[in-house]
Design a protein around this motif. Structure first.
Motif, PDB file in Angstrom:
ATOM      1  N   SER A  60       0.829  -1.207   0.000  1.00 38.37           N
ATOM      2  CA  SER A  60       0.000   0.000   0.000  1.00 38.37           C
ATOM      3  C   SER A  60       0.861   1.254   0.000  1.00 38.37           C
ATOM      4  CB  SER A  60      -0.936   0.003   1.207  1.00 38.37           C
ATOM      5  OG  SER A  60      -1.858  -1.046   1.117  1.00 38.37           O
ATOM      6  N   ILE A  61       1.939   1.229   0.763  1.00 44.33           N
ATOM      7  CA  ILE A  61       2.854   2.384   0.773  1.00 44.33           C
ATOM      8  C   ILE A  61       3.496   2.563  -0.600  1.00 44.33           C
ATOM      9  CG2 ILE A  61       5.105   3.153   1.641  1.00 44.33           C
ATOM     10  CD1 ILE A  61       4.176   2.389   4.398  1.00 44.33           C
ATOM     11  N   LEU A  62       3.880   1.452  -1.222  1.00 45.77           N
ATOM     12  CA  LEU A  62       4.473   1.540  -2.552  1.00 45.77           C
ATOM     13  C   LEU A  62       3.492   2.130  -3.563  1.00 45.77           C
ATOM     14  CD1 LEU A  62       6.413  -1.839  -2.696  1.00 45.77           C
ATOM     15  CD2 LEU A  62       7.360   0.453  -2.353  1.00 45.77           C
ATOM     16  N   LEU A  63       2.194   1.931  -3.322  1.00 45.56           N
ATOM     17  CA  LEU A  63       1.160   2.509  -4.187  1.00 45.56           C
ATOM     18  C   LEU A  63       0.683   3.876  -3.695  1.00 45.56           C
ATOM     19  CD1 LEU A  63      -0.937  -0.724  -4.776  1.00 45.56           C
ATOM     20  CD2 LEU A  63       0.604   0.403  -6.399  1.00 45.56           C
ATOM     21  N   LEU A  64       1.384   4.407  -2.680  1.00 47.90           N
ATOM     22  CA  LEU A  64       1.100   5.721  -2.092  1.00 47.90           C
ATOM     23  C   LEU A  64      -0.277   5.778  -1.416  1.00 47.90           C
ATOM     24  CD1 LEU A  64       2.607   7.984  -4.883  1.00 47.90           C
ATOM     25  CD2 LEU A  64       3.740   7.120  -2.822  1.00 47.90           C
ATOM     26  N   ARG A  65      -0.742   4.692  -0.900  1.00 46.60           N
ATOM     27  CA  ARG A  65      -2.005   4.626  -0.156  1.00 46.60           C
ATOM     28  C   ARG A  65      -1.664   4.507   1.326  1.00 46.60           C
ATOM     29  NH1 ARG A  65      -5.639   0.637  -3.930  1.00 46.60           N
ATOM     30  NH2 ARG A  65      -5.741   2.069  -5.693  1.00 46.60           N
ATOM     31  N   PHE A  66      -1.308   5.613   1.937  1.00 51.00           N
ATOM     32  CA  PHE A  66      -0.776   5.612   3.288  1.00 51.00           C
ATOM     33  C   PHE A  66      -1.829   5.271   4.341  1.00 51.00           C
ATOM     34  CE2 PHE A  66       1.854   8.535   0.749  1.00 51.00           C
ATOM     35  CZ  PHE A  66       3.031   7.808   0.783  1.00 51.00           C
ATOM     36  N   GLY A  67      -3.045   5.726   4.149  1.00 57.26           N
ATOM     37  CA  GLY A  67      -4.121   5.380   5.080  1.00 57.26           C
ATOM     38  C   GLY A  67      -4.425   3.902   5.054  1.00 57.26           C
ATOM     39  N   ARG A  68      -4.407   3.326   3.861  1.00 51.75           N
ATOM     40  CA  ARG A  68      -4.643   1.892   3.713  1.00 51.75           C
ATOM     41  C   ARG A  68      -3.512   1.109   4.368  1.00 51.75           C
ATOM     42  NH1 ARG A  68      -9.264  -0.327   3.353  1.00 51.75           N
ATOM     43  NH2 ARG A  68      -9.346  -2.188   2.120  1.00 51.75           N
ATOM     44  N   ALA A  69      -2.295   1.590   4.254  1.00 52.33           N
ATOM     45  CA  ALA A  69      -1.149   0.934   4.887  1.00 52.33           C
ATOM     46  C   ALA A  69      -1.324   0.913   6.398  1.00 52.33           C
ATOM     47  CB  ALA A  69       0.143   1.656   4.517  1.00 52.33           C
ATOM     48  N   PHE A  70      -1.771   2.019   6.968  1.00 51.00           N
ATOM     49  CA  PHE A  70      -2.014   2.082   8.407  1.00 51.00           C
ATOM     50  C   PHE A  70      -3.126   1.107   8.803  1.00 51.00           C
ATOM     51  CE2 PHE A  70      -3.819   3.761  12.313  1.00 51.00           C
ATOM     52  CZ  PHE A  70      -2.676   3.984  13.065  1.00 51.00           C
ATOM     53  N   TYR A  71      -4.140   0.991   7.971  1.00 52.56           N
ATOM     54  CA  TYR A  71      -5.239   0.062   8.230  1.00 52.56           C
ATOM     55  C   TYR A  71      -4.732  -1.382   8.278  1.00 52.56           C
ATOM     56  CZ  TYR A  71      -9.250  -2.899   7.136  1.00 52.56           C
ATOM     57  OH  TYR A  71     -10.186  -3.889   7.141  1.00 52.56           O
ATOM     58  N   TYR A  72      -3.887  -1.754   7.324  1.00 51.66           N
ATOM     59  CA  TYR A  72      -3.389  -3.124   7.282  1.00 51.66           C
ATOM     60  C   TYR A  72      -2.453  -3.427   8.446  1.00 51.66           C
ATOM     61  CZ  TYR A  72      -5.389  -3.994   2.703  1.00 51.66           C
ATOM     62  OH  TYR A  72      -6.247  -4.180   1.659  1.00 51.66           O
ATOM     63  N   HIS A  73      -1.540  -2.510   8.756  1.00 50.24           N
ATOM     64  CA  HIS A  73      -0.654  -2.705   9.915  1.00 50.24           C
ATOM     65  C   HIS A  73       0.003  -1.379  10.280  1.00 50.24           C
ATOM     66  CE1 HIS A  73       2.040  -4.388  12.779  1.00 50.24           C
ATOM     67  NE2 HIS A  73       1.672  -5.612  12.477  1.00 50.24           N
ATOM     68  N   PRO A  74      -0.415  -0.793  11.420  1.00 52.32           N
ATOM     69  CA  PRO A  74       0.158   0.489  11.833  1.00 52.32           C
ATOM     70  C   PRO A  74       1.665   0.428  12.085  1.00 52.32           C
ATOM     71  CG  PRO A  74      -1.780  -0.049  13.135  1.00 52.32           C
ATOM     72  CD  PRO A  74      -1.470  -1.239  12.311  1.00 52.32           C
ATOM     73  N   GLY A  75       2.178  -0.750  12.384  1.00 53.73           N
ATOM     74  CA  GLY A  75       3.596  -0.897  12.683  1.00 53.73           C
ATOM     75  C   GLY A  75       4.505  -0.704  11.491  1.00 53.73           C
ATOM     76  N   ILE A  76       3.949  -0.612  10.295  1.00 52.33           N
ATOM     77  CA  ILE A  76       4.763  -0.403   9.104  1.00 52.33           C
ATOM     78  C   ILE A  76       5.523   0.917   9.207  1.00 52.33           C
ATOM     79  CG2 ILE A  76       2.979   0.706   7.690  1.00 52.33           C
ATOM     80  CD1 ILE A  76       5.492  -1.827   6.364  1.00 52.33           C
TER      81      ILE A  76
END
Length: 137
Positions: free
Chosen positions: A51-67
């Motif tokens: 998700s971060i690689l696709l610039l979807r930062f909110g989605r990345a936090f949803y999947y795992h905040p520890g990223i």
């Protein structure tokens, strides 16, 4: 290639890392979930990274905040490993302890407060199924 790259086998390490990544994508199933039926502490981390690689930062936090802890941690490790920003041993231990503690806290919050990503289904775990099969009721 530079002498430094030859000395540290950079090309070989990158190849093995790439090969490991391909194997993970093709053949991986979480052993924690498979054996116990409980999502592991890192569940959602790969989806968060993509998700971060696709610039979807909110989605990345949803999947795992520890990223958002692992990315700076990895960068610090890489800078230290290549001696670009060396860290003292005590500093490394403190940062690692803080990071692991934070990831464990995130895991338990996600596990007990409810999350669509982290789940508990003990009956789907291999250990439970084996015990059910071989132990009398």
């Amino acid at each position: 290639m530079t002498e430094w790259m030859k000395k540290h086998n950079i090309v070989k390490k990158c190849f093995y890392l790439f090969l490991a990544g391909i194997c993970l994508l093709l053949f991986y199933h979480c052993p924690f979930d498979y054996l116990l039926g409980i999502s592991c502490p890192g569940c959602g981390m790969t989806r968060a990274l993509f998700s971060i690689l696709l610039l979807r930062f909110g989605r990345a936090f949803y999947y795992h905040p520890g990223i958002y802890l692992l990315i700076p941690g990895f960068l610090l490790w890489a800078l230290d490993y290549f001696h670009l920003f060396p860290l003292k041993s005590k500093t490394k231990k403190v940062l690692l302890s803080i990071g692991i503690t934070a990831l464990i806290l995130i895991y338990f919050v996600r596990l007990f407060c409810g999350s669509d990503v982290v789940s508990v289904d003990i009956r789907s775990g291999l250990i439970y199924r084996v015990l059910q099969h071989y132990l009398p009721y």
